[in-house]
Design an enzyme around this catalytic site. Structure first.
Site, PDB file in Angstrom:
ATOM      1  N   LYS A 100       4.949  -3.503  -3.812  1.00  0.00           N
ATOM      2  CA  LYS A 100       5.525  -2.106  -3.585  1.00  0.00           C
ATOM      3  C   LYS A 100       6.413  -1.928  -4.599  1.00  0.00           C
ATOM      4  CE  LYS A 100       8.661  -0.059  -0.156  1.00  0.00           C
ATOM      5  NZ  LYS A 100       9.179   0.208   1.228  1.00  0.00           N
ATOM      6  N   LYS A 135      17.438   8.903   5.134  1.00  0.00           N
ATOM      7  CA  LYS A 135      18.317   7.815   5.491  1.00  0.00           C
ATOM      8  C   LYS A 135      19.658   8.124   5.675  1.00  0.00           C
ATOM      9  CE  LYS A 135      15.481   3.775   3.380  1.00  0.00           C
ATOM     10  NZ  LYS A 135      14.971   3.218   4.460  1.00  0.00           N
ATOM     11  N   ASP A 182      14.092  -1.066  -3.699  1.00  0.00           N
ATOM     12  CA  ASP A 182      12.610  -0.817  -3.064  1.00  0.00           C
ATOM     13  C   ASP A 182      11.667  -1.328  -3.771  1.00  0.00           C
ATOM     14  OD1 ASP A 182      11.685  -0.850  -0.424  1.00  0.00           O
ATOM     15  OD2 ASP A 182      11.679   1.633  -0.354  1.00  0.00           O
ATOM     16  N   ASP A 213      10.106   7.936   5.887  1.00  0.00           N
ATOM     17  CA  ASP A 213      10.864   6.724   5.574  1.00  0.00           C
ATOM     18  C   ASP A 213       9.851   5.459   5.751  1.00  0.00           C
ATOM     19  OD1 ASP A 213      12.614   5.239   4.521  1.00  0.00           O
ATOM     20  OD2 ASP A 213      13.782   5.186   6.121  1.00  0.00           O
ATOM     21  N   GLU A 238       7.229   4.738   3.912  1.00  0.00           N
ATOM     22  CA  GLU A 238       6.397   5.136   2.787  1.00  0.00           C
ATOM     23  C   GLU A 238       5.547   3.878   1.923  1.00  0.00           C
ATOM     24  OE1 GLU A 238       9.506   4.368   2.788  1.00  0.00           O
ATOM     25  OE2 GLU A 238       9.460   3.086   0.893  1.00  0.00           O
ATOM     26  N   ARG A 280       4.272   1.458   3.072  1.00  0.00           N
ATOM     27  CA  ARG A 280       2.749   0.863   3.566  1.00  0.00           C
ATOM     28  C   ARG A 280       1.560   2.204   3.072  1.00  0.00           C
ATOM     29  NH1 ARG A 280       5.033   1.288   9.616  1.00  0.00           N
ATOM     30  NH2 ARG A 280       6.751   0.730   8.435  1.00  0.00           N
TER      31      ARG A 280
HETATM   32  N1  BES Z   1      12.437   0.344   2.082  1.00  0.00           N
HETATM   33  C1  BES Z   1      12.615   0.429   3.674  1.00  0.00           C
HETATM   34  C2  BES Z   1      12.844  -0.981   4.280  1.00  0.00           C
HETATM   35  C3  BES Z   1      13.982  -1.536   3.972  1.00  0.00           C
HETATM   36  C4  BES Z   1      15.161  -1.381   4.650  1.00  0.00           C
HETATM   37  C5  BES Z   1      14.217  -2.700   2.719  1.00  0.00           C
HETATM   38  C6  BES Z   1      16.430  -1.988   4.217  1.00  0.00           C
HETATM   39  C7  BES Z   1      15.094  -3.293   2.643  1.00  0.00           C
HETATM   40  C8  BES Z   1      16.275  -3.062   3.235  1.00  0.00           C
HETATM   41  C9  BES Z   1      11.169   0.966   4.169  1.00  0.00           C
HETATM   42  O1  BES Z   1      10.708   2.087   3.442  1.00  0.00           O
HETATM   43  C10 BES Z   1      11.669   1.760   5.713  1.00  0.00           C
HETATM   44  O2  BES Z   1      12.464   2.583   5.139  1.00  0.00           O
HETATM   45  N2  BES Z   1      11.187   1.384   6.647  1.00  0.00           N
HETATM   46  C11 BES Z   1      11.742   1.715   7.806  1.00  0.00           C
HETATM   47  C12 BES Z   1      10.166   1.959   8.752  1.00  0.00           C
HETATM   48  C13 BES Z   1      10.516   2.813   9.883  1.00  0.00           C
HETATM   49  C14 BES Z   1      10.573   4.232   9.394  1.00  0.00           C
HETATM   50  C15 BES Z   1       9.115   2.612  10.620  1.00  0.00           C
HETATM   51  C16 BES Z   1      12.655   0.844   8.480  1.00  0.00           C
HETATM   52  O3  BES Z   1      12.481  -0.281   8.220  1.00  0.00           O
HETATM   53  O4  BES Z   1      13.450   1.391   8.896  1.00  0.00           O
HETATM   54 ZN    ZN Z   2      11.071   1.667   1.376  1.00  0.00          ZN
HETATM   55 MN    MN Z   3      11.338   3.912   3.608  1.00  0.00          MN
END
Ligand code: BES
Ligand code: ZN
Ligand code: MN
Length: 499
Positions: free
Chosen positions: A263, A275, A286, A345, A347, A349
């Site tokens: 990713k 966010k 990321d 968010d 994204e 996947r």
């Molecule tokens: N890149 C983030 C996950 C992340 C968060 C990585 C903190 C490292 C530190 C990912 O894209 C994300 O935002 N995931 C969301 C998914 C949710 C919207 C279903 C999450 O984990 O909150």
């Molecule tokens: Zn992300």
């Molecule tokens: Mn995200």
């Protein structure tokens, strides 16, 4: 990449210079080469140990300046705990902890690679050397003023060993792997205004120097492939997305490759589902999965691994914009399956769905492993000690767990199953990109599984291990380079006959 330490190997008999580092264990004895170097200073060490209640415990050390009877400036006696119980992953930490003890001002350092019971094995010496380099790494490209309290080490380190050529031979491939880790860390640490998808693709293209074939797909090429999920994420940014395919053909001609997929969200604002501001700057990391894949390709090519490998990374920037995708949008993936966007968010996947499919269909790999800073939920579950491992294959999972134990880059298997898979069924499309409040890391993995086309596959959620982990014996920077040593070991064990 920082070159803070220069490492060379010398015989036990070489005269130590500058700072001398010796190892002892809870017996407080020394091996024969160390005892010989100490000579009459043995008594001094005994008194210092008694005076400071030094017991040889792991992590503890004695520090003696201008030791009488020795021609060195400083003597460090480092404890290893019970030396008979040292595991392979402990040696890399011993190397790292040694750097932590040295600090600035040490121009020359001699480390005697010996335990009280015996000379260290070449593989363990190589681990110590790797630990030295990993701990000495710092990312200071954008610091224009050298700080007065700069305590970083710059030193020539001589490791005194029983067999110099055996140590050199063992270290050569480990040194290449270490280079790969530092390549990955550099990429993660770069600011997002510098390292956007196109620039990332350029840096990955530098692997060509090592004999890696690199192919870069731009928006037009990905549009032709029908990568609607990746492109849907990318469309909100003025920086175009890219996919990069890297091939190292070190194995037999015609042998199916193994695949690694990363990713590469160069910055994740969350998009329209934006966010909160706190710590959002960390979302420059990321792309740690993609950085790991590039670092791994570097490692494998540099050490000329005898294996065919495909590395694939999906590079995008997830931005809110007039042209950004919306919650409610439905995108069509390269596989033909459709995804309803619930939360922009989620994204990572979406990016991986198209890249995994592309790799599965194009290369039919023996197995593929993807790495992604995919969910905050995996940090809640596992903290920063283990990456979440999700897999449709028990053997691959077991191999990854073993490689994790050997390298100290640990994984912990998490479940998959039809009941979780159901949670991402959508009213309007084949699936939706989030699965509700519970089991967030699992539903993310379930979505990925729908795009592996039956290929033996493992997904590593490295949100906790890849970025922002607390300082450790072998890393003090934001990007950890997690995964490079793990997967380098997986490849080595898989092909180079250890198992
Ligand atoms: N890149 C983030 C996950 C992340 C968060 C990585 C903190 C490292 C530190 C990912 O894209 C994300 O935002 N995931 C969301 C998914 C949710 C919207 C279903 C999450 O984990 O909150
Ligand atoms: Zn992300
Ligand atoms: Mn995200």
């Amino acid at each position: 990449m920082s070159d803070a330490v220069k490492i060379g190997f010398v015989p036990f008999s070489a005269a130590p210079k500058g700072v001398l580092v010796l190892f002892t264990d809870e017996s407080l004895k020394f091996g024969s080469a160390s005892a010989k170097i100490l000579g009459s200073a043995t008594e001094l060490v005994k008194r210092a140990a008694a005076a400071s209640r030094f017991k040889g415990k792991s992590g503890s050390s004695l520090d003696i300046l201008a030791p009488a009877g020795l021609k060195v400036d400083r003597l460090i006696v480092a404890g290893t705990g019970k030396s008979g119980e040292l595991k392979p992953e402990d040696y890399i930490k011993i190397g790292g902890a040694t750097v932590a003890r040295l600090k600035s001002g040490a121009d020359a350092v001699t480390i005697v690679a010996e335990l009280p019971t015996a000379a260290m094995h070449p593989a363990d010496i190589a681990s110590i050397a790797a630990g030295l380099r990993l701990r000495a790494y710092s990312f200071d490209r954008y610091k224009t003023k050298k700080k007065d309290d700069d305590s970083r080490l710059k030193a020539n380190v001589s490791i005194a060993v029983a067999d110099v050529s055996a140590a050199r031979k063992a270290f050569a491939p480990v040194d290449s792997t270490t280079d790969g880790v530092l390549v990955a860390r550099d990429l993660v640490n770069e600011p997002p205004n510098v390292l956007y998808p196109e620039e990332f693709a350029k840096r990955a293209s530098q692997l060509r120097k090592l004999g890696v074939k690199v192919e870069v797909f731009d928006t037009k090429a990905m549009t032709r492939l029908g990568m609607g999920a990746l492109l849907g994420v990318a469309q909100g940014s003025v920086r175009e997305g890219r996919m990069v395919i890297m091939r190292w053909d070190g194995g037999k001609k015609g042998d199916k490759p193994v695949g690694f997929v990363g990713k590469g969200v160069c910055f994740d604002t969350g998009g329209i589902s934006i966010k909160p501001a706190g710590n959002m700057e960390e979302m420059k990391g990321d792309m740690a999965g993609a950085a790991c894949v590039v670092g791994l390709m570097h490692a494998l090519a540099a050490r000329k691994a005898r294996v065919n490998v495909v590395g694939a990374i999906g590079l995008v920037e997830n931005m809110p914009d007039g042209n950004a995708q919306r919650p409610g949008d439905i995108v069509t993936t390269m596989s033909g399956q459709t995804i309803e966007i619930i939360n922009t968010d989620a994204e990572g996947r979406l990016v991986l769905a198209d890249v995994l499919w592309y790799v599965a269909k194009t290369f039919k790999p023996k197995f593929m492993v993807d790495l992604a800073t995919l969910t905050g939920a995996i940090m809640v579950a596992l903290g920063t000690e283990h990456a979440g491992l999700f897999s449709n294959n028990d053997e691959l999972s077991e191999r990854l767990a073993l490689a994790g134990r050997a390298t100290g880059e640990h994984v912990w298997r998490m479940p998959l199953g039809p009941a979780y898979d159901k949670l991402i069924d959508s009213k309007f499309a084949d699936m939706k990109n989030t699965g509700g409040r519970y089991g967030g890391s699992i539903t993310a993995a379930q979505l990925l599984q729908r795009f592996v086309d039956g290929t033996p596959w493992a997904h590593l959620d490295i949100a906790g291990t890849g970025i922002g982990a607390p300082a450790s014996d072998i890393n003090t920077s934001f990007g950890t380079g997690y995964g490079v040593r793990l997967l380098d070991r997986l490849v080595a064990d898989y092909y180079e006959g250890k198992k």
